[in-house]
Structure formats: structure tokens, C-alpha cells
Write an enzyme that holds these catalytic residues in place. Structure first.
Site, PDB file in Angstrom:
ATOM      1  CD  GLU A 103      23.368  45.404  39.844  1.00  0.00           C
ATOM      2  OE1 GLU A 103      24.421  44.891  40.262  1.00  0.00           O
ATOM      3  OE2 GLU A 103      23.201  46.636  39.787  1.00  0.00           O
ATOM      4  CG  ASP A 127      25.621  38.729  44.281  1.00  0.00           C
ATOM      5  OD1 ASP A 127      26.190  37.652  44.514  1.00  0.00           O
ATOM      6  OD2 ASP A 127      26.104  39.608  43.547  1.00  0.00           O
ATOM      7  NE  ARG A 162      48.148  26.139  57.909  1.00  0.00           N
ATOM      8  CZ  ARG A 162      48.352  25.125  57.093  1.00  0.00           C
ATOM      9  NH1 ARG A 162      47.320  24.462  56.592  1.00  0.00           N
ATOM     10  NH2 ARG A 162      49.570  24.768  56.776  1.00  0.00           N
ATOM     11  CD  GLU A 222      32.544  39.113  44.108  1.00  0.00           C
ATOM     12  OE1 GLU A 222      33.363  38.430  43.481  1.00  0.00           O
ATOM     13  OE2 GLU A 222      31.377  39.304  43.704  1.00  0.00           O
ATOM     14  NE  ARG A 267      48.533  27.247  53.878  1.00  0.00           N
ATOM     15  CZ  ARG A 267      49.653  27.541  54.543  1.00  0.00           C
ATOM     16  NH1 ARG A 267      49.846  28.765  55.007  1.00  0.00           N
ATOM     17  NH2 ARG A 267      50.578  26.629  54.736  1.00  0.00           N
ATOM     18  CG  HIS A 273      32.426  31.517  38.696  1.00  0.00           C
ATOM     19  ND1 HIS A 273      33.623  32.171  38.846  1.00  0.00           N
ATOM     20  CD2 HIS A 273      31.589  32.383  38.074  1.00  0.00           C
ATOM     21  CE1 HIS A 273      33.524  33.380  38.312  1.00  0.00           C
ATOM     22  NE2 HIS A 273      32.308  33.532  37.840  1.00  0.00           N
TER      23      HIS A 273
HETATM   24  O1  F6P Z   1      25.738  37.427  39.378  1.00  0.00           O
HETATM   25  C1  F6P Z   1      26.320  37.863  40.507  1.00  0.00           C
HETATM   26  C2  F6P Z   1      27.761  37.446  40.609  1.00  0.00           C
HETATM   27  O2  F6P Z   1      27.852  36.082  40.934  1.00  0.00           O
HETATM   28  C3  F6P Z   1      28.523  38.319  41.582  1.00  0.00           C
HETATM   29  O3  F6P Z   1      28.451  37.871  42.906  1.00  0.00           O
HETATM   30  C4  F6P Z   1      29.915  38.277  41.035  1.00  0.00           C
HETATM   31  O4  F6P Z   1      30.619  39.440  41.355  1.00  0.00           O
HETATM   32  C5  F6P Z   1      29.706  38.181  39.568  1.00  0.00           C
HETATM   33  O5  F6P Z   1      28.432  37.626  39.372  1.00  0.00           O
HETATM   34  C6  F6P Z   1      30.740  37.354  38.856  1.00  0.00           C
HETATM   35  O6  F6P Z   1      30.505  37.458  37.504  1.00  0.00           O
HETATM   36  P1  F6P Z   1      31.182  36.574  36.379  1.00  0.00           P
HETATM   37  O7  F6P Z   1      30.441  35.285  36.308  1.00  0.00           O
HETATM   38  O8  F6P Z   1      30.986  37.371  35.140  1.00  0.00           O
HETATM   39  O9  F6P Z   1      32.595  36.344  36.763  1.00  0.00           O
END
Ligand code: F6P
Length: 344
Positions: A103, A127, A162, A222, A267, A273
Site C-alpha cells: 500500500e 498481508d 492447553r 496482530e 500459551r 518475521h
Molecule cells: O509488510 C507487512 C507487514 O509484514 C505487516 O504484516 C506487519 O505489521 C509489518 O509488516 C511489520 O513491519 P516491520 O518489518 O517493519 O516490523
């Protein structure tokens, strides 16, 4: 002689190198030269580029990340930076620009296009929230990684009786949570599009428990948040150049709340990443390659201000304006399919 500049911006994702390779190789067939711009828009602001050749893109197809580097630089934050972008485009003799991004990167591409810069967009993001394309590359790899994680969490959840909360990426759209949740048989999927009711989540887990299932898997994007909470939980007050906060923490919140309400041990696993790293799936390599080749075709036709997109099984071109007009949120019919399995 046509010189093409190519850059990757925003969060990296598997398949970026496959696009770069396709742009270089397909461009060479038309006699185009390709210049790689380092670290997204930052490279155009400071003039950091490298020539890309058949040889230099050899072997990068299966490689994750981006050989060009990336950044969340927004050149529109300053008039001076936009002037530097213009100057560097002239200085390096760039006749056409391929901007590979989500985006934010595509938003910049659209604005530059309106200023008369010949630019073509390629949609990427794990995403899957770029409008005007059915899918972005990187997404298939991400949901494969998350599905495998859910499978692995199932066995340990069952052994220990769990609740396992899995926090996945998805800032504004819950595509990863929904698709990987369906693929992994999640017992509850929480997405940014639908603020959740903790009592209802607890009821679903209880119903399952009453049927004899002594474990549950909850997948949360998230950006998911309970009803009444105005904004998603963030890791800090820091925002990037496009104004996005770093999200994270909903998993811990859910673990604590569910343990309290449901009385079962819980948990949390934050996949973070890991979802963006490593080799792309075959599906993402093919999609990325098709996008790269299609971007070169647009350049050959001098059809600028467009983004390549997947529609059904076809690669088409859509105006960049259409691609950045809004974010593509989760298809509610798909989410309904996921919810049929809650409480089961
Ligand atoms: O590019 C999208 C994304 O992976 C999102 O899902 C996430 O919120 C964000 O990037 C995380 O960004 P960064 O790598 O800057 O922590």
C-alpha cells in the site's frame, strides 16, 4: 535504448527476487537495460543504484528477501526529497520505473505517476491486502509457514491440554489468520475486521471442551482487538514514515484473558518475521515471475500509471489509483466458512 529502474519497498516478502529476475530477463529480450535501486525509495532519494544483468540475477529465483534491500522511506515527506527523486531519475537516465511494494510503496508510485514520472507497480505483501488484485505474492508462503506452525502446535496443545494462542501478521486485514486458520483447523480466528467478544470466544472454547476436546488453537492477527478497545495493541509509540505503528501484543493479552476466564492453561506463540523469511513457495515464484514479465510488457507498451494484478487466473493491468484507493479486507464469506468450525 530503454533503461528500467526497479525497486522494492516496504516489508520484504518471499518472491521479490523472482520479480527482479523476471524484470531483468524479460527486459533484456526487448533490449532494455535494468538498474536496481537500493533500499526502496531511499535509493532514489540518495542516488544509490547498481546495474542488474542476466549474470547478477542468476540464482536469485528461490532466494527470500530482496537483493536490492528495502526501506519504509516516504519521499513525499519532503519537497526536497521529491526533487532529489526527480534529479536522480534524470541523472541515471531511467526511462521507466518498476515499483514493487504494498500500500505505501504503491501509494508513492501513484503520486509520482501523477507528477508525470513513468511508473509501473507490482503488488507484494504477505498481508494480501492490496486492492484490485486477487492475490499478492508472499502471501502463499506466509500461510504455508503459519499452517505448519499450527500443525505443530496442535500436537503439543493436545498433549498438555492447553489453549494455544498463535499471533500472526496482519495489520489491517486478517487474510493470513483466516486462510492459515482454515488450513490448520483453528478453533477460533480473530481478525482486525471484526472486533471480538471475549465472552463469545470463551463460550466457543467451552463448547469444545464440553465435547471432550481438552485443547484449543486460537489464531489472532496482530491487528485484532476486543470490542471496546479503540486501537490495536502496539509494541511501542514509534511510527514509521507512513504513520504505521509496530503492532504486537494481542497474543499475550488473549493468553492472560483466556486463562482467567476459561481456567485452562494457555500459551502464546508469536510467529513474527518468521512468516516473511525464507524461500518462496512454487506458487509465489510463479506469480512473482508472471508479474515481473507483465510489468515489462506495460513498459514496452508505454502503458504507465498501472499496476499488474491477478484476476482469476489472468494477469491484467489496473490503474495504480484503483490499487491504492482502499485496502482489501477479508472476504466475509470466507470468514464464515472458518467460523463454522468454532466450538467443534
Ligand atoms: O509488510 C507487512 C507487514 O509484514 C505487516 O504484516 C506487519 O505489521 C509489518 O509488516 C511489520 O513491519 P516491520 O518489518 O517493519 O516490523
Amino acid at each position: 535504448m530503454t533503461t528500467v529502474g526497479v525497486l522494492t519497498g516496504g516489508g520484504d516478502c518471499p518472491g521479490l527476487n523472482a520479480v527482479i529476475r523476471a524484470v531483468v530477463r524479460a527486459g533484456a529480450k526487448y533490449g532494455f537495460d535494468t538498474i536496481g535501486i537500493r533500499d526502496g525509495w531511499h535509493g532514489l532519494v540518495v542516488g544509490d543504484v547498481e546495474p542488474l544483468t542476466d549474470y547478477s540475477v542468476s540464482g536469485i529465483l528461490p532466494k527470500g528477501g530482496t537483493i536490492l534491500g528495502t526501506s519504509r522511506t516516504n519521499p513525499f515527506k519532503s519537497e526536497a526529497d521529491i526533487q532529489r527523486v526527480r534529479d536522480n531519475i534524470r541523472r541515471f537516465g531511467i526511462d521507466a520505473l518498476v515499483a514493487i511494494g504494498g500500500e505505501d510503496t504503491l501509494g508513492v508510485a501513484n503520486k509520482l505517476s501523477k507528477l508525470g514520472i513513468p511508473v509501473v507497480g507490482v503488488p507484494k505483501t504477505i498481508d494480501n491486502d492490496v486492492a484490485a488484485t486477487d492475490y499478492t505474492f508472499g502471501f502463499d508462503t506466509a500461510i504455508s509457514i503459519v499452517t505448519e506452525a499450527i500443525d505443530r502446535l496442535h500436537t503439543t496443545a493436545e498433549s498438555h491440554h492447553r489453549v494455544m494462542v498463535v499471533e500472526v501478521m496482519g495489520r489491517h486485514a486478517g487474510w493470513i489468520a483466516t486462510m492459515a486458520g482454515i488450513a490448520g483447523g483453528a478453533d477460533q480466528i480473530l481478525i482486525p475486521e471484526i472486533p471480538f467478544d471475549l465472552d463469545e470466544v470463551t463460550r466457543h472454547l467451552q463448547a469444545r471442551h464440553d465435547k471432550g476436546k481438552k485443547f484449543s488453537i486460537v489464531v489472532a492477527a496482530e491487528g485484532a482487538r476486543p470490542k471496546g478497545m479503540e486501537d490495536a495493541i502496539t509494541q511501542s509509540d514509534r511510527v514509521d514514515e507512513f504513520g504505521h505503528a509496530t503492532l504486537g501484543g494481542i497474543g499475550i493479552y488473549l493468553r492472560d484473558e483466556l486463562e482467567k476466564r476459561f481456567g485452562m492453561e494457555a500459551r502464546v506463540t508469536v510467529l513474527g518475521h518468521v512468516q516473511r523469511g525464507g524461500i518462496p513457495t512454487a506458487h509465489d515464484r510463479v506469480l512473482a515471475t508472471r508479474f515481473g514479465v507483465a510489468a515489462v510488457e506495460l513498459i514496452k507498451e508505454k502503458d504507465f500509471g498501472k499496476m499488474v494484478a491477478l484476476r482469476g487466473n489472468d494477469i491484467i493491468a489496473v490503474p495504480l489509483e484503483e490499487a491504492v484507493a482502499h485496502l482489501k479486507t477479508v472476504d466475509m464469506d470466507l470468514y464464515k466458512i472458518a467460523s463454522i468450525f468454532y466450538g467443534g
